[in-house]
Each structure stands twice: as C-alpha cells, then as structure tokens.
Design a protein around this motif. Structure first.
Motif: not given
Length: 433
Positions: A403-405, A393-397, A336-344
């Motif tokens: 990754g951002v830092s 959820l906590r591990v993914g976030r 549906a076009g969601l980014p991979r992180q949001e899809a996970r």
C-alpha cells in the motif's frame, strides 16, 4: 518400586527428547516452541506413536503418569509465579487507556461469544452441569497467551514498538481478568467444601498485608547481589505454601502461584534481585519442567477418537474464538484512537492463545468443567490460533508495504532535505520491522 522408578526416568528421558525435537522443528517453521511441545504430547499419547510404535507397552505410561504429572505441576506452579511476577503495572504507563480498551474488547466479546457457542454442546460435554461448562468455555476463549505473545513480539521485532507495548499491556490485563473469572467459576461450580471458601478473603488479605511486606524485608538486604540462590529458595518456599493454601481452600493451585507472584515486591528490592529470582526459576522451568507439563497435557489429546460431531465442534469453536477475539481487540483499539492498520496488528497479536490457554483447559479438565473429547477440541483450537499469528502478521505487513509503494509519488526520488529524511526514516523503520 525399583521398576517404577526406572520406568519413570525412562519415560522422562523420552518425553524430554521428543519435546526438544518437536520444539526445534516448530521454531524452524517460525512457530513458538510450545506448539512443538504440545504436538510432542499428542504424538506420545494415544494418537500416533502409541498406536504405531507401541511405546506404552515398552514403558507402562499409566504407572508413571502420576509421577510425571506431579513433576509437571511443580513446573506449572513456577511458571504461573513467573507470569504473576512479570505483570508489572509499569506496562500501563503511557498506553494505559489504549491497553484497557483493547483488553476490555478482547475479553468481553469472546466471553459472550464463547458462552453462546457452548450452549449446543453442553448436553454431551458438561460433566458438572451446563452453567459451569458454558461459563468455563467463555473464559477459555477470552484468554491471550501473555508469554507466547512476548516471544512472538521479540521474533517479529515488535517488542519495542508502540503496537508491541500496547499488546503486552493489554494481554497482561486480559490474563489477569481471565484468571480472576476462572477463579470465580471454580469457586461457584466445584465440589469443594463450601465453608473453606469463606477464608479466601483472609488468604488474599494475608498475601497483600503480610506476605508482601515480609518478602520486602527479607529480600531488601539481598537487593544488590548479582545472583542469590538463597533468595530463590525463600521465594520458592513461599510459592509452594501459597499453592497448598489455595488447594486447601478448594481453588486450583495455579491461582495461588499466580497470586503469590503478583504480590511480590518490585520496587525497593533491586532490579538485579528480581532478574536473579526470575532467571533462577525460568531456566529450570522453561528447559525441563514446562516442556514436561505441555507434553503431559498433549498426551490427553486423543485424535483417534474424533468423530464427525467432534469435528463439528472444532468447526464451530475455532471461528468463534478467532472472530470474537480479533473483532473485540480491534474494535477496542479503534475506539482508543489507534490507526486501523495498527488496530489490525493488535487484533492479530491478541488472538495468540497457546501456553496460557492449554493451562486453563487442563485446569478445566481437572475440575470436570469439560470432558476429554471437548478438551481435545479446544487444545487443537488453541494450537491453531497460535500457529496462525505469525503468518497473519507477515501477510498484514506485506500488504502495508504494498500500500505504501502504491501511493502517488512513493517511487520518486526525494527532492528536498525533509523528503530525504522521511525516506531514510521509513527505510529504517521497515528494516527494524
């Protein structure tokens, strides 16, 4: 009769007390209350407390179990009505295509995987035959717990995010399809009088063409009331009649409760009335009746009878349930076009089963699609898939923040006003999440 009544109230007091304690313990561990309530039922069943403390000798549970079961069924009917009433089509606005893709993937892949995984176990755990057993397992593995998911989203502060809205909409569609599939399986493979099934279309037409407009007229004049007990009584009476109708038709009463909630008018009756009806029912359901239901469901789980073959069944069903559910939801989200992180994240959320799964498994046990041993296996699976949602959820976030830092320049002070605004916005988003 007097002793039975006394034992009933004594057992009810024990059930509510242990359920409350276990639910509070589950919340302290970051888990939904339903996990604690199911554990309470397992403890009060033949697994632990009945073996060590002998409470069944002090309270003749076998005598009062039908009374507790009847009370629990009333709570289940009210709960399923609330689920149907809360499934507002407005959930699909703005995220309809994405939610439908996620729901499609999260139903089809577990349905197929569950049916295939069930085939080797049909010979030993199918009281009513292989076809009904296999199809029921496929339906059971495709479920997402809509109400538990809503609670997890609120706890994780994701309920107002796009991921939260998509997950809720997809879970609503998912549960609607799952209940419809279960109704078909029940109609095809139960021993109800077949001639009564011919009246199912009449019943559905009566709900849509008769009950819905009649309810709208009855409730329209009460739309501006802040709280109206009479409206709750009218709705509850119609609900019980719908449950009785589906039982007579040979379909489990949960379908009547869910269908009655789904056809209830929403527009034109006033949002305050809807909140009044839901609040009036939810308070009694969530605080007393529903905990009784899940404790009674938990007492049917007997872990002391687990053998190596049963553990083997859990070792098969748990990975199949998790992998097919998360893969199906994730692939649907990516398509549906969601980014991979949001899809996970959506995939992890859709793996929540808990509440709805236990209801469906109990229905399957009552309709003899599965036996007691496989019921225990699937209840443990449902609890484990719900327990793992929060930690995943906590591990993914945490991985996302790392990754951002780690990106080049992520630690540099913003050199422009635009960069400063972006850094401030990112900080605000992290605080909200």
């Amino acid at each position: 009769m007097g002793d039975q009544t006394a034992y009933f109230f004594l057992a009810l007091a024990l059930v509510l007390g242990v359920a409350r304690l276990c639910a509070a313990g589950a919340r302290r561990l970051g888990q939904p209350a339903v996990v604690g309530e199911i554990v309470a039922g397992v403890l009060l069943g033949s697994t632990l407390l009945s073996q060590t403390l002998g409470w069944r000798d002090a309270v003749p549970y076998d005598e009062v179990q039908p009374l507790l079961g009847a009370l629990a069924n009333v709570g289940l009917a009210l709960f399923m009505f609330v689920i149907g009433y809360e499934m507002d089509p407005a959930f699909l606005r703005g995220s309809g295509r994405t939610a439908l893709c996620v729901a499609t993937g999260s139903v089809l892949l577990p349905l197929v995987g569950g049916c295939l995984a069930a085939l080797p176990f049909a010979a030993g755990h199918a009281p009513s035959g292989t076809p009904g057993f296999v199809l029921f397992i496929g339906v059971a593995l495709s479920v997402t717990a809509f109400p538990v998911l809503a609670r997890i989203l609120a706890d994780q502060r994701l309920n107002h995010t796009s991921v939260g809205r998509i997950s809720m909409a997809a879970a609503g569609v998912n549960d609607l399809v799952a209940w419809a599939c279960l109704a078909v399986v029940a109609a095809l493979f139960t021993t109800a009088q077949s001639w009564r099934m011919a009246f199912v279309p009449v019943y559905l037409a009566l709900l849509v063409l008769g009950v819905r407009p009649l309810a709208a007229r009855l409730l329209r004049g009460r739309a501006e009331g802040a709280s109206d007990p009479a409206a709750v009584v009218v709705v509850a009476s119609g609900l019980m009649a719908s449950c009785a109708a589906t039982e007579w038709l040979g379909i489990h009463f949960v379908f009547g409760a869910f269908a009655f909630g789904a056809v209830m008018p929403r527009e034109g009756t006033g949002e305050r009335l809807r909140v009044s009806v839901l609040d009036g029912l939810e308070k009694s359901v969530t605080q007393i009746l529903l905990p009784v239901y899940f404790v009674v469901a938990g007492t049917r789980v007997d872990l002391t009878t687990f053998r190596a073959t049963h553990l083997g069944g859990l070792a098969v069903m748990l990975p199949v349930a998790v992998v097919t559910k998360m893969a199906g939801a994730g692939l649907g989200a990516v398509a549906a076009g969601l980014p991979r992180q949001e899809a996970r994240t959506v995939a992890v959320l859709m793996n929540t089963r808990g509440l709805t799964e236990i209801v469906i498994l109990t229905v399957g046990l009552q309709l003899h699609f599965i036996d007691q041993a496989f019921y225990s296996i699937l209840v443990v699976m449902a609890v484990l898939t719900t327990v793992m949602t929060g930690p995943l959820l906590r591990v993914g976030r945490a991985a996302t923040r790392e990754g951002v830092s780690a990106r080049p320049g992520a630690g540099r002070p913003p050199g422009t006003a635009a960069q400063g605004r972006e850094a401030s916005s990112r900080t605000h988003r992290e605080k909200r999440s």
